[in-house]
Scaffold this motif. Structure first.
Motif, PDB file in Angstrom:
ATOM      1  N   ALA A  78      37.922  19.229 102.108  1.00 32.99           N
ATOM      2  CA  ALA A  78      37.887  18.423 103.334  1.00 32.99           C
ATOM      3  C   ALA A  78      36.897  18.968 104.356  1.00 32.99           C
ATOM      4  O   ALA A  78      36.378  18.235 105.201  1.00 32.99           O
ATOM      5  CB  ALA A  78      39.274  18.378 103.942  1.00 32.99           C
ATOM      6  N   LYS A  79      36.609  20.276 104.286  1.00 33.13           N
ATOM      7  CA  LYS A  79      35.751  20.873 105.320  1.00 33.13           C
ATOM      8  C   LYS A  79      34.310  21.041 104.859  1.00 33.13           C
ATOM      9  O   LYS A  79      33.483  21.595 105.566  1.00 33.13           O
ATOM     10  CB  LYS A  79      36.312  22.237 105.714  1.00 33.13           C
ATOM     11  CG  LYS A  79      37.620  22.141 106.418  1.00 33.13           C
ATOM     12  CD  LYS A  79      37.908  23.434 107.145  1.00 33.13           C
ATOM     13  CE  LYS A  79      39.215  23.332 107.895  1.00 33.13           C
ATOM     14  NZ  LYS A  79      39.783  24.610 108.222  1.00 33.13           N
ATOM     15  N   GLN A  80      34.005  20.601 103.631  1.00 32.07           N
ATOM     16  CA  GLN A  80      32.643  20.796 103.148  1.00 32.07           C
ATOM     17  C   GLN A  80      31.696  19.791 103.773  1.00 32.07           C
ATOM     18  O   GLN A  80      32.097  18.727 104.171  1.00 32.07           O
ATOM     19  CB  GLN A  80      32.607  20.634 101.624  1.00 32.07           C
ATOM     20  CG  GLN A  80      33.333  21.765 100.929  1.00 32.07           C
ATOM     21  CD  GLN A  80      33.507  21.517  99.459  1.00 32.07           C
ATOM     22  OE1 GLN A  80      32.879  20.648  98.886  1.00 32.07           O
ATOM     23  NE2 GLN A  80      34.371  22.292  98.846  1.00 32.07           N
ATOM     24  N   LYS A 115      27.021  24.083  99.174  1.00 32.30           N
ATOM     25  CA  LYS A 115      27.657  23.452 100.344  1.00 32.30           C
ATOM     26  C   LYS A 115      29.118  23.878 100.478  1.00 32.30           C
ATOM     27  O   LYS A 115      29.695  23.787 101.549  1.00 32.30           O
ATOM     28  CB  LYS A 115      27.544  21.932 100.268  1.00 32.30           C
ATOM     29  CG  LYS A 115      28.331  21.288  99.145  1.00 32.30           C
ATOM     30  CD  LYS A 115      28.167  19.784  99.193  1.00 32.30           C
ATOM     31  CE  LYS A 115      29.012  19.007  98.201  1.00 32.30           C
ATOM     32  NZ  LYS A 115      29.392  19.644  96.976  1.00 32.30           N
ATOM     33  N   GLU A 116      29.718  24.361  99.394  1.00 31.69           N
ATOM     34  CA  GLU A 116      31.127  24.787  99.467  1.00 31.69           C
ATOM     35  C   GLU A 116      31.311  26.099 100.217  1.00 31.69           C
ATOM     36  O   GLU A 116      32.424  26.456 100.591  1.00 31.69           O
ATOM     37  CB  GLU A 116      31.703  24.997  98.057  1.00 31.69           C
ATOM     38  CG  GLU A 116      31.888  23.762  97.238  1.00 31.69           C
ATOM     39  CD  GLU A 116      30.706  23.483  96.328  1.00 31.69           C
ATOM     40  OE1 GLU A 116      29.583  23.916  96.672  1.00 31.69           O
ATOM     41  OE2 GLU A 116      30.914  22.814  95.312  1.00 31.69           O
ATOM     42  N   LEU A 117      30.233  26.860 100.401  1.00 38.21           N
ATOM     43  CA  LEU A 117      30.385  28.178 101.038  1.00 38.21           C
ATOM     44  C   LEU A 117      30.473  28.053 102.551  1.00 38.21           C
ATOM     45  O   LEU A 117      29.677  27.328 103.161  1.00 38.21           O
ATOM     46  CB  LEU A 117      29.193  29.059 100.687  1.00 38.21           C
ATOM     47  CG  LEU A 117      29.137  29.564  99.246  1.00 38.21           C
ATOM     48  CD1 LEU A 117      27.851  30.347  99.016  1.00 38.21           C
ATOM     49  CD2 LEU A 117      30.347  30.430  98.934  1.00 38.21           C
ATOM     50  N   ALA A 118      31.412  28.764 103.154  1.00 36.82           N
ATOM     51  CA  ALA A 118      31.491  28.798 104.614  1.00 36.82           C
ATOM     52  C   ALA A 118      30.167  29.355 105.128  1.00 36.82           C
ATOM     53  O   ALA A 118      29.763  30.451 104.740  1.00 36.82           O
ATOM     54  CB  ALA A 118      32.659  29.671 105.038  1.00 36.82           C
ATOM     55  N   ARG A 128      33.569  35.632  98.080  1.00 39.18           N
ATOM     56  CA  ARG A 128      33.005  34.574  98.920  1.00 39.18           C
ATOM     57  C   ARG A 128      34.102  33.862  99.675  1.00 39.18           C
ATOM     58  O   ARG A 128      35.280  33.978  99.326  1.00 39.18           O
ATOM     59  CB  ARG A 128      32.310  33.534  98.022  1.00 39.18           C
ATOM     60  CG  ARG A 128      31.167  34.127  97.231  1.00 39.18           C
ATOM     61  CD  ARG A 128      30.925  33.371  95.943  1.00 39.18           C
ATOM     62  NE  ARG A 128      29.941  34.099  95.141  1.00 39.18           N
ATOM     63  CZ  ARG A 128      28.674  33.746  94.997  1.00 39.18           C
ATOM     64  NH1 ARG A 128      28.236  32.632  95.535  1.00 39.18           N
ATOM     65  NH2 ARG A 128      27.836  34.481  94.310  1.00 39.18           N
ATOM     66  N   ASN A 129      33.689  33.049 100.629  1.00 35.99           N
ATOM     67  CA  ASN A 129      34.604  32.138 101.299  1.00 35.99           C
ATOM     68  C   ASN A 129      34.223  30.725 100.983  1.00 35.99           C
ATOM     69  O   ASN A 129      33.193  30.231 101.445  1.00 35.99           O
ATOM     70  CB  ASN A 129      34.566  32.365 102.814  1.00 35.99           C
ATOM     71  CG  ASN A 129      35.765  33.176 103.214  1.00 35.99           C
ATOM     72  OD1 ASN A 129      36.890  32.813 102.852  1.00 35.99           O
ATOM     73  ND2 ASN A 129      35.522  34.268 103.899  1.00 35.99           N
ATOM     74  N   VAL A 130      35.060  30.076 100.175  1.00 35.48           N
ATOM     75  CA  VAL A 130      34.806  28.693  99.778  1.00 35.48           C
ATOM     76  C   VAL A 130      35.626  27.793 100.686  1.00 35.48           C
ATOM     77  O   VAL A 130      36.821  28.029 100.915  1.00 35.48           O
ATOM     78  CB  VAL A 130      35.191  28.503  98.289  1.00 35.48           C
ATOM     79  CG1 VAL A 130      35.168  27.047  97.899  1.00 35.48           C
ATOM     80  CG2 VAL A 130      34.247  29.302  97.405  1.00 35.48           C
ATOM     81  N   LEU A 131      34.968  26.757 101.212  1.00 29.80           N
ATOM     82  CA  LEU A 131      35.668  25.826 102.098  1.00 29.80           C
ATOM     83  C   LEU A 131      36.529  24.885 101.275  1.00 29.80           C
ATOM     84  O   LEU A 131      36.106  24.444 100.203  1.00 29.80           O
ATOM     85  CB  LEU A 131      34.650  24.984 102.870  1.00 29.80           C
ATOM     86  CG  LEU A 131      33.723  25.737 103.826  1.00 29.80           C
ATOM     87  CD1 LEU A 131      32.616  24.805 104.305  1.00 29.80           C
ATOM     88  CD2 LEU A 131      34.510  26.282 105.001  1.00 29.80           C
ATOM     89  N   THR A 163      31.067  22.387  87.706  1.00 31.82           N
ATOM     90  CA  THR A 163      32.108  22.648  88.708  1.00 31.82           C
ATOM     91  C   THR A 163      33.111  23.654  88.148  1.00 31.82           C
ATOM     92  O   THR A 163      33.604  23.491  87.034  1.00 31.82           O
ATOM     93  CB  THR A 163      32.837  21.336  89.083  1.00 31.82           C
ATOM     94  OG1 THR A 163      31.866  20.473  89.669  1.00 31.82           O
ATOM     95  CG2 THR A 163      33.946  21.589  90.096  1.00 31.82           C
ATOM     96  N   PHE A 164      33.392  24.668  88.946  1.00 33.21           N
ATOM     97  CA  PHE A 164      34.305  25.731  88.529  1.00 33.21           C
ATOM     98  C   PHE A 164      35.588  25.668  89.342  1.00 33.21           C
ATOM     99  O   PHE A 164      35.539  25.536  90.571  1.00 33.21           O
ATOM    100  CB  PHE A 164      33.669  27.099  88.741  1.00 33.21           C
ATOM    101  CG  PHE A 164      32.426  27.284  87.927  1.00 33.21           C
ATOM    102  CD1 PHE A 164      32.498  27.750  86.631  1.00 33.21           C
ATOM    103  CD2 PHE A 164      31.188  26.944  88.447  1.00 33.21           C
ATOM    104  CE1 PHE A 164      31.351  27.896  85.870  1.00 33.21           C
ATOM    105  CE2 PHE A 164      30.046  27.088  87.701  1.00 33.21           C
ATOM    106  CZ  PHE A 164      30.125  27.565  86.405  1.00 33.21           C
TER     107      PHE A 164
END
Ligand SMILES: O=C(O)CCC(=O)C(=O)O
Length: 256
Positions: free
Chosen positions: A241-243, A155-158, A235-238, A107-108
């Motif tokens: 809460a939205k992942q 899964k974190e990526l929009a 990138r767009n990371v969510l 995890t980064f």
């Protein structure tokens, strides 16, 4: 490589077809600034163009080399099929506070934006009309450093947001391979199975949906390349809460 469709630009040189956000006027195409290209194949939708002319790209590259602080120790390893490996390049993430991004078992948490990254990010936004809250930076010291085949499917990526890949330094081949294809020309599937693109100093490759669902990408080793290269993928990371948009994993272990 078997063929892929390359369409020449609409309208002005450097017209990226973005949302109409104001962007700097680009130089005319020439040897240093070839015209933008649209790269299309089944399930693949990318735009490629030179974003910074040589003088500006040189200046930014030097600043990146001076200012970017790469991860060390545990953060330089990755897990492929349960085994830990040291990655054959350096990497680091920068971005908005509070975001996190997990891949290959690590995890980064991004470091805060620094001026040179803000400058590149703003240019990408003004050129494409897309905004980004996170950047992954990979540094390849020479042609032996590389990145294996993977898809950016965390899964974190929009899910519908494009990924903007900006490159500085040595020109390297960036290779797409379609999922489920061992190589070009395999029977039963239409279109190319493999597309190789040389990514130049100061260039932008915009990878749009659904490219990352259907195509792997890699930066293979190139023994003859002696100079370093720095690549930034915006990138767009969510926010956490939205992942939840978990895409089905591909057959390969991720190598990022
Ligand atoms: O260095 C490159 O051009 C590729 C980087 C990449 O594949 C990634 O960050 O996911």
């Amino acid at each position: 490589m078997d063929g892929f469709v390359v369409k020449l630009p609409r309208g002005q040189p450097g017209d990226g077809g973005g949302s109409g956000a104001k962007r700097p006027r680009l130089d005319k195409p020439g040897p240093e600034r070839p015209p933008p290209r649209e790269i299309r194949a089944e399930g693949l939708c990318c735009d490629y163009r030179i974003l910074f002319g040589k003088a500006e790209a040189d200046e930014i590259f030097q600043e990146l080399e001076k200012e970017v602080e790469y991860f060390e120790d545990e953060l330089t390893k990755l897990q492929v099929f349960g085994t830990w490996h040291k990655i054959p390049r350096k990497k680091v993430t920068y971005g908005d506070p509070g975001l996190s991004y997990t891949y290959s078992g690590v995890t980064f948490h991004p470091k805060p934006w620094i001026p040179v990254l803000t400058r590149i990010r703003e240019r990408v936004t003004s050129e494409t009309g897309h905004t980004f809250n996170f950047v992954l930076i990979n540094r390849y010291k020479d042609g032996l450093d590389h990145i294996g085949e993977h898809r950016d499917d965390e899964k974190e990526l929009a899910p519908l947001s494009p990924i903007a890949s900006v490159s500085f330094g040595a020109c390297r081949d960036f290779v797409f391979r379609r999922r489920g294809r061992a190589g070009p020309g395999r029977a039963g599937l239409g279109g190319p199975g493999r597309i190789s693109l040389p990514l130049a100093h100061g260039s932008l490759l915009l990878m749009k949906h659904p490219t990352n669902l259907h195509w792997y990408h890699s930066l293979p080793p190139r023994r003859r390349v002696l100079a370093p290269r720095v690549n930034l993928t915006f990138r767009n990371v969510l926010p956490r809460a939205k992942q939840g948009n978990v895409q089905p994993p591909g057959p390969l272990g991720s190598e990022k």
